[in-house]
Design a protein around this motif. Sequence first.
Motif, PDB file in Angstrom:
ATOM      1  N   PHE A  88       0.805  -1.225   0.000  1.00  0.00           N
ATOM      2  CA  PHE A  88       0.000   0.000   0.000  1.00  0.00           C
ATOM      3  C   PHE A  88       0.834   1.269   0.000  1.00  0.00           C
ATOM      4  CE2 PHE A  88      -3.687  -2.540   1.620  1.00  0.00           C
ATOM      5  CZ  PHE A  88      -4.576  -2.175   0.623  1.00  0.00           C
ATOM      6  N   ASN A  89       2.055   1.200   0.527  1.00  0.00           N
ATOM      7  CA  ASN A  89       2.921   2.372   0.585  1.00  0.00           C
ATOM      8  C   ASN A  89       3.852   2.461  -0.616  1.00  0.00           C
ATOM      9  OD1 ASN A  89       1.938   3.212   3.157  1.00  0.00           O
ATOM     10  ND2 ASN A  89       3.113   1.536   4.053  1.00  0.00           N
ATOM     11  N   ASN A  90       3.615   1.612  -1.621  1.00  0.00           N
ATOM     12  CA  ASN A  90       4.452   1.516  -2.816  1.00  0.00           C
ATOM     13  C   ASN A  90       5.854   1.020  -2.522  1.00  0.00           C
ATOM     14  OD1 ASN A  90       2.856   2.149  -5.215  1.00  0.00           O
ATOM     15  ND2 ASN A  90       2.492   4.086  -4.166  1.00  0.00           N
ATOM     16  N   ALA A  91       6.033   0.362  -1.386  1.00  0.00           N
ATOM     17  CA  ALA A  91       7.297  -0.325  -1.110  1.00  0.00           C
ATOM     18  C   ALA A  91       7.307  -1.630  -1.894  1.00  0.00           C
ATOM     19  CB  ALA A  91       7.436  -0.609   0.384  1.00  0.00           C
ATOM     20  N   VAL A  92       8.491  -2.108  -2.207  1.00  0.00           N
ATOM     21  CA  VAL A  92       8.640  -3.383  -2.909  1.00  0.00           C
ATOM     22  C   VAL A  92       8.981  -4.447  -1.882  1.00  0.00           C
ATOM     23  CG1 VAL A  92       9.938  -4.647  -4.680  1.00  0.00           C
ATOM     24  CG2 VAL A  92       9.375  -2.224  -5.014  1.00  0.00           C
ATOM     25  N   VAL A  93       8.218  -5.538  -1.921  1.00  0.00           N
ATOM     26  CA  VAL A  93       8.407  -6.628  -0.974  1.00  0.00           C
ATOM     27  C   VAL A  93       8.445  -7.956  -1.726  1.00  0.00           C
ATOM     28  CG1 VAL A  93       7.265  -5.368   0.904  1.00  0.00           C
ATOM     29  CG2 VAL A  93       5.926  -6.933  -0.529  1.00  0.00           C
ATOM     30  N   LEU A  94       9.013  -8.939  -1.069  1.00  0.00           N
ATOM     31  CA  LEU A  94       9.031 -10.293  -1.595  1.00  0.00           C
ATOM     32  C   LEU A  94       8.127 -11.146  -0.721  1.00  0.00           C
ATOM     33  CD1 LEU A  94      10.352 -12.345  -3.595  1.00  0.00           C
ATOM     34  CD2 LEU A  94      12.026 -12.791  -1.779  1.00  0.00           C
ATOM     35  N   TRP A  95       7.101 -11.753  -1.324  1.00  0.00           N
ATOM     36  CA  TRP A  95       6.219 -12.673  -0.610  1.00  0.00           C
ATOM     37  C   TRP A  95       6.719 -14.087  -0.876  1.00  0.00           C
ATOM     38  CZ3 TRP A  95       2.874 -16.494  -2.656  1.00  0.00           C
ATOM     39  CH2 TRP A  95       2.037 -17.110  -1.720  1.00  0.00           C
ATOM     40  N   LYS A  96       7.020 -14.786   0.211  1.00  0.00           N
ATOM     41  CA  LYS A  96       7.556 -16.138   0.103  1.00  0.00           C
ATOM     42  C   LYS A  96       6.436 -17.146   0.301  1.00  0.00           C
ATOM     43  CE  LYS A  96      11.984 -14.481   1.727  1.00  0.00           C
ATOM     44  NZ  LYS A  96      13.055 -14.619   2.709  1.00  0.00           N
ATOM     45  N   HIS A  97       6.159 -17.907  -0.734  1.00  0.00           N
ATOM     46  CA  HIS A  97       4.975 -18.772  -0.745  1.00  0.00           C
ATOM     47  C   HIS A  97       5.036 -19.907   0.270  1.00  0.00           C
ATOM     48  CE1 HIS A  97       7.420 -21.502  -3.141  1.00  0.00           C
ATOM     49  NE2 HIS A  97       6.490 -22.414  -2.961  1.00  0.00           N
ATOM     50  N   GLU A  98       6.202 -20.397   0.609  1.00  0.00           N
ATOM     51  CA  GLU A  98       6.279 -21.534   1.535  1.00  0.00           C
ATOM     52  C   GLU A  98       5.977 -21.145   2.975  1.00  0.00           C
ATOM     53  OE1 GLU A  98      10.047 -23.426   0.924  1.00  0.00           O
ATOM     54  OE2 GLU A  98       9.394 -24.354  -0.953  1.00  0.00           O
ATOM     55  N   THR A  99       6.311 -19.908   3.341  1.00  0.00           N
ATOM     56  CA  THR A  99       6.148 -19.470   4.730  1.00  0.00           C
ATOM     57  C   THR A  99       5.153 -18.323   4.883  1.00  0.00           C
ATOM     58  OG1 THR A  99       7.960 -17.886   4.517  1.00  0.00           O
ATOM     59  CG2 THR A  99       8.530 -20.125   5.274  1.00  0.00           C
ATOM     60  N   SER A 100       4.712 -17.734   3.784  1.00  0.00           N
ATOM     61  CA  SER A 100       3.872 -16.534   3.779  1.00  0.00           C
ATOM     62  C   SER A 100       4.587 -15.331   4.375  1.00  0.00           C
ATOM     63  CB  SER A 100       2.554 -16.766   4.515  1.00  0.00           C
ATOM     64  OG  SER A 100       1.783 -17.717   3.837  1.00  0.00           O
ATOM     65  N   ALA A 101       5.897 -15.417   4.516  1.00  0.00           N
ATOM     66  CA  ALA A 101       6.684 -14.300   5.042  1.00  0.00           C
ATOM     67  C   ALA A 101       6.801 -13.213   3.983  1.00  0.00           C
ATOM     68  CB  ALA A 101       8.071 -14.776   5.453  1.00  0.00           C
ATOM     69  N   ILE A 102       6.909 -11.988   4.455  1.00  0.00           N
ATOM     70  CA  ILE A 102       7.102 -10.846   3.566  1.00  0.00           C
ATOM     71  C   ILE A 102       8.427 -10.202   3.932  1.00  0.00           C
ATOM     72  CG2 ILE A 102       6.258  -8.570   2.907  1.00  0.00           C
ATOM     73  CD1 ILE A 102       3.439  -9.615   3.486  1.00  0.00           C
ATOM     74  N   GLU A 103       9.286 -10.061   2.954  1.00  0.00           N
ATOM     75  CA  GLU A 103      10.588  -9.422   3.150  1.00  0.00           C
ATOM     76  C   GLU A 103      10.617  -8.117   2.369  1.00  0.00           C
ATOM     77  OE1 GLU A 103      15.330 -10.146   2.239  1.00  0.00           O
ATOM     78  OE2 GLU A 103      13.934 -11.792   1.914  1.00  0.00           O
ATOM     79  N   LYS A 104      10.873  -7.019   3.053  1.00  0.00           N
ATOM     80  CA  LYS A 104      10.945  -5.721   2.384  1.00  0.00           C
ATOM     81  C   LYS A 104      12.232  -5.643   1.575  1.00  0.00           C
ATOM     82  CE  LYS A 104      10.342  -0.801   3.186  1.00  0.00           C
ATOM     83  NZ  LYS A 104      10.030   0.224   4.184  1.00  0.00           N
ATOM     84  N   LEU A 105      12.084  -5.239   0.307  1.00  0.00           N
ATOM     85  CA  LEU A 105      13.236  -5.117  -0.571  1.00  0.00           C
ATOM     86  C   LEU A 105      13.671  -3.667  -0.749  1.00  0.00           C
ATOM     87  CD1 LEU A 105      12.164  -7.673  -3.333  1.00  0.00           C
ATOM     88  CD2 LEU A 105      13.734  -8.053  -1.415  1.00  0.00           C
ATOM     89  N   ALA A 106      12.699  -2.747  -0.795  1.00  0.00           N
ATOM     90  CA  ALA A 106      13.011  -1.326  -0.950  1.00  0.00           C
ATOM     91  C   ALA A 106      11.786  -0.514  -0.554  1.00  0.00           C
ATOM     92  CB  ALA A 106      13.389  -1.009  -2.387  1.00  0.00           C
ATOM     93  N   SER A 107      12.011   0.709  -0.108  1.00  0.00           N
ATOM     94  CA  SER A 107      10.900   1.537   0.358  1.00  0.00           C
ATOM     95  C   SER A 107      10.053   2.097  -0.781  1.00  0.00           C
ATOM     96  CB  SER A 107      11.407   2.673   1.245  1.00  0.00           C
ATOM     97  OG  SER A 107      12.333   3.463   0.533  1.00  0.00           O
ATOM     98  N   THR A 108      10.595   2.144  -1.991  1.00  0.00           N
ATOM     99  CA  THR A 108       9.834   2.580  -3.163  1.00  0.00           C
ATOM    100  C   THR A 108      10.242   1.745  -4.370  1.00  0.00           C
ATOM    101  OG1 THR A 108      11.437   4.205  -3.928  1.00  0.00           O
ATOM    102  CG2 THR A 108       9.766   4.992  -2.353  1.00  0.00           C
ATOM    103  N   PHE A 109       9.388   1.742  -5.389  1.00  0.00           N
ATOM    104  CA  PHE A 109       9.732   1.040  -6.618  1.00  0.00           C
ATOM    105  C   PHE A 109      10.936   1.684  -7.294  1.00  0.00           C
ATOM    106  CE2 PHE A 109       9.308   0.031 -11.132  1.00  0.00           C
ATOM    107  CZ  PHE A 109       9.297  -1.347 -11.052  1.00  0.00           C
ATOM    108  N   SER A 110      11.020   3.013  -7.271  1.00  0.00           N
ATOM    109  CA  SER A 110      12.173   3.707  -7.862  1.00  0.00           C
ATOM    110  C   SER A 110      13.469   3.293  -7.187  1.00  0.00           C
ATOM    111  CB  SER A 110      12.008   5.223  -7.761  1.00  0.00           C
ATOM    112  OG  SER A 110      10.950   5.648  -8.563  1.00  0.00           O
ATOM    113  N   LEU A 111      13.443   3.229  -5.878  1.00  0.00           N
ATOM    114  CA  LEU A 111      14.647   2.815  -5.157  1.00  0.00           C
ATOM    115  C   LEU A 111      14.996   1.372  -5.496  1.00  0.00           C
ATOM    116  CD1 LEU A 111      16.831   3.532  -3.134  1.00  0.00           C
ATOM    117  CD2 LEU A 111      15.267   2.860  -1.303  1.00  0.00           C
ATOM    118  N   PHE A 112      14.008   0.501  -5.530  1.00  0.00           N
ATOM    119  CA  PHE A 112      14.248  -0.891  -5.914  1.00  0.00           C
ATOM    120  C   PHE A 112      14.872  -0.964  -7.300  1.00  0.00           C
ATOM    121  CE2 PHE A 112      12.716  -4.842  -7.937  1.00  0.00           C
ATOM    122  CZ  PHE A 112      13.291  -5.772  -7.081  1.00  0.00           C
ATOM    123  N   SER A 113      14.332  -0.176  -8.220  1.00  0.00           N
ATOM    124  CA  SER A 113      14.841  -0.207  -9.585  1.00  0.00           C
ATOM    125  C   SER A 113      16.274   0.298  -9.664  1.00  0.00           C
ATOM    126  CB  SER A 113      13.945   0.602 -10.513  1.00  0.00           C
ATOM    127  OG  SER A 113      14.008   1.974 -10.212  1.00  0.00           O
TER     128      SER A 113
END
Length: 142
Positions: free
Chosen positions: A102-127
């Motif tokens: 919802f905050n336009n942060a980029v996250v990784l959803w891991k299907h085996e554990t349903s864990a969410i790992e934050k990758l970057a605070s914005t898509f621009s930063l991730f890119s």
Amino acid sequence: MKLQCKYNSAISVENIQEVARENGFTYTNDFINFIQTSNNGIISPNKFNSEQSKEYEVKTILSYNHKDIENVYTAINILKEDGKSLIPFANTPSGDFVCIDFNNAVVLWKHETSAIEKLASTFSLFSNIHFFIDLFKTFLYN
């Protein structure tokens, strides 16, 4: 090395924004541009790092076309069934999703554990810090 995208499908800005609206999200312009140019595409290079793991692989950029097999609609439903309010935009060979929250942060959803790992605070930063760097230099600075 410049990022390349193969096999991308045409998609309108209206279709992209409709998915966002239907799910209570607002996309940034750089994210919309990215989806328009790589919708349902296979990208190369296709690796990114997280704080916990190195060289995650992106299988496909999810499609905003209902008819395509690996599409955002099916992925959203999978995440909703797991109780997550995320919009996935890419998948990994292992079944995880790279998503926008919802905050336009980029996250990784891991299907085996349903864990969410934050990758970057914005898509621009991730890119800028991950594998999309060359592609976004083209989009954002030209």
